[in-house]
Scaffold this motif. Structure first.
Motif, PDB file in Angstrom:
ATOM      1  N   ASN A 167       1.926  11.734 -25.052  1.00  0.00           N
ATOM      2  CA  ASN A 167       1.793  11.336 -26.463  1.00  0.00           C
ATOM      3  C   ASN A 167       2.446  12.132 -27.436  1.00  0.00           C
ATOM      4  O   ASN A 167       2.682  13.090 -27.431  1.00  0.00           O
ATOM      5  N   ILE A 170       6.453   9.353 -32.946  1.00  0.00           N
ATOM      6  CA  ILE A 170       7.796   9.355 -32.831  1.00  0.00           C
ATOM      7  C   ILE A 170       8.495   8.691 -34.122  1.00  0.00           C
ATOM      8  O   ILE A 170       9.612   8.444 -34.247  1.00  0.00           O
ATOM      9  N   ALA A 184      12.640  10.473 -31.865  1.00  0.00           N
ATOM     10  CA  ALA A 184      12.226   9.265 -31.029  1.00  0.00           C
ATOM     11  C   ALA A 184      13.288   9.172 -29.610  1.00  0.00           C
ATOM     12  O   ALA A 184      12.890   9.175 -28.550  1.00  0.00           O
ATOM     13  N   LEU A 188      11.890  10.017 -25.770  1.00  0.00           N
ATOM     14  CA  LEU A 188      11.886   8.949 -24.632  1.00  0.00           C
ATOM     15  C   LEU A 188      12.945   9.194 -23.760  1.00  0.00           C
ATOM     16  O   LEU A 188      12.781   9.034 -22.423  1.00  0.00           O
ATOM     17  N   LEU A 200       3.126   5.704 -21.791  1.00  0.00           N
ATOM     18  CA  LEU A 200       3.544   6.431 -22.909  1.00  0.00           C
ATOM     19  C   LEU A 200       2.458   6.048 -24.058  1.00  0.00           C
ATOM     20  O   LEU A 200       1.965   5.023 -24.093  1.00  0.00           O
ATOM     21  N   LEU A 202       2.569   6.331 -27.851  1.00  0.00           N
ATOM     22  CA  LEU A 202       3.493   6.310 -29.025  1.00  0.00           C
ATOM     23  C   LEU A 202       2.817   6.285 -30.278  1.00  0.00           C
ATOM     24  O   LEU A 202       2.350   5.174 -30.394  1.00  0.00           O
TER      25      LEU A 202
END
Length: 316
Positions: A167, A170, A184, A188, A200, A202
């Motif tokens: 987590n 972003i 971000a 990633l 993910l 996000l």
């Protein structure tokens, strides 16, 4: 986010997604998981896993329970000894941004930069003493790479026989005056390189003050997130601030319709005035497996009671 910056990030992530697909296959070779349990793996579906292990009776996000900030050893012990299904913990770097910074991942929520629990110690306890799901929350990009290396080593040993959520917030979201999101593209990229077999989680940075005018999520914010993740291979859950969701529901409904890989995790700050009516509205307009509810008591119990009552009356 400026259009050019968003385009650059999206382009980088799009290229990374191709690498991730190949890399994910390569990294998964040689890993062993429980036979006959497809969900008993880091990239397994959390709801399927909890169903397979007997924690829940059917695929409904309202049945899933969460333990917040199981960070220091005392809180970790409480979490491990509870009947909570998913352990949420925060990962930081020891001595972050001080002369004493070590680079060692520790279990602490910023601004706390020291802890009696390292990530290695936390994982050792969680993996040895429970079958709970795992959600690790990162507020600093510095903690991500070293932490994923540790997770990778444990997974290669065949020890991570459960879903793992990674987590981070972003993108900048509602009411946040300065950019504080985790980068971000870096985040990633690290996941795709070091630990692609995961889910993910996000989100957007948010600020909510009950006595002040508050904006909610915009379609641009939601679309920017979708553009970042639409080509990635992982399942994605989007943590969203529950008090703001109903007003932005058309945007989130659109987001959920874009991929079967997507879900929402509604979360609540302790002072957020979330109402049962808003939660019932969201539940009515979504599939029960699409939404997780990470909420405080007594709101959660009140919501569960009314939601289950409505479900029973519909069946009747």
């Amino acid at each position: 986010m400026a259009p050019r910056k968003a385009w650059i990030i999206a382009g980088c992530v799009g290229a990374l997604s191709v690498i991730a697909i190949v890399l994910g296959v390569t990294l998964s070779q040689g890993l062993s998981f429980q036979p006959g349990c497809e969900s008993c793996r880091p990239d397994g579906d959390m709801m399927d896993y909890l169903l397979d292990t007997g924690h829940i009776s059917h695929r409904d996000g309202l049945l899933v329970t969460w333990y917040h900030a199981a960070n220091n050893r005392s809180e970790m012990e409480k979490a491990l000894n509870s009947d909570i299904m998913v352990l949420e913990a925060d990962v930081n770097v020891e001595g972050l941004n001080t002369p004493n910074e070590t680079g060692i991942p520790i279990m602490a929520h910023p601004p706390i930069i020291y802890s009696d629990n390292t990530l290695e110690q936390w994982l050792e306890a969680a993996l040895n003493r429970s079958n709970k799901g795992i959600k690790l929350d990162f507020k600093s990009i510095k903690a991500v790479g070293p932490s994923l290396d540790i997770l990778r080593k444990q997974t290669e040993k065949g020890r991570v026989q459960r879903p793992v959520w990674i987590n981070a917030d972003i993108l900048n979201g509602p009411n946040v005056p300065i950019p504080i999101a985790v980068n971000a593209s870096q985040f990633l990229a690290l996941v795709q390189e070091k630990y692609p077999n995961t889910t993910l989680s996000l989100g957007w940075t948010t600020l909510y003050i009950a006595s002040a005018p508050n904006r909610t999520y915009t379609h641009h914010m939601i679309e920017s997130m979708h553009n970042l993740v639409k080509a990635l291979p992982q399942k994605v859950t989007f943590p969203v601030r529950a008090v703001m969701v109903r007003a932005a529901w058309p945007h989130f409904s659109w987001l959920l319709s874009q991929s079967e890989r997507y879900s929402l995790t509604l979360w609540q700050s302790a002072t957020d005035p979330v109402t049962v009516d808003d939660l019932l509205y969201i539940r009515k307009h979504s599939a029960v497996h699409q939404i997780y509810y990470d909420l405080f008591e007594p709101l959660l119990s009140q919501f569960k009671q009314l939601a289950q009552k409505r479900s029973s009356s519909c069946r009747g």
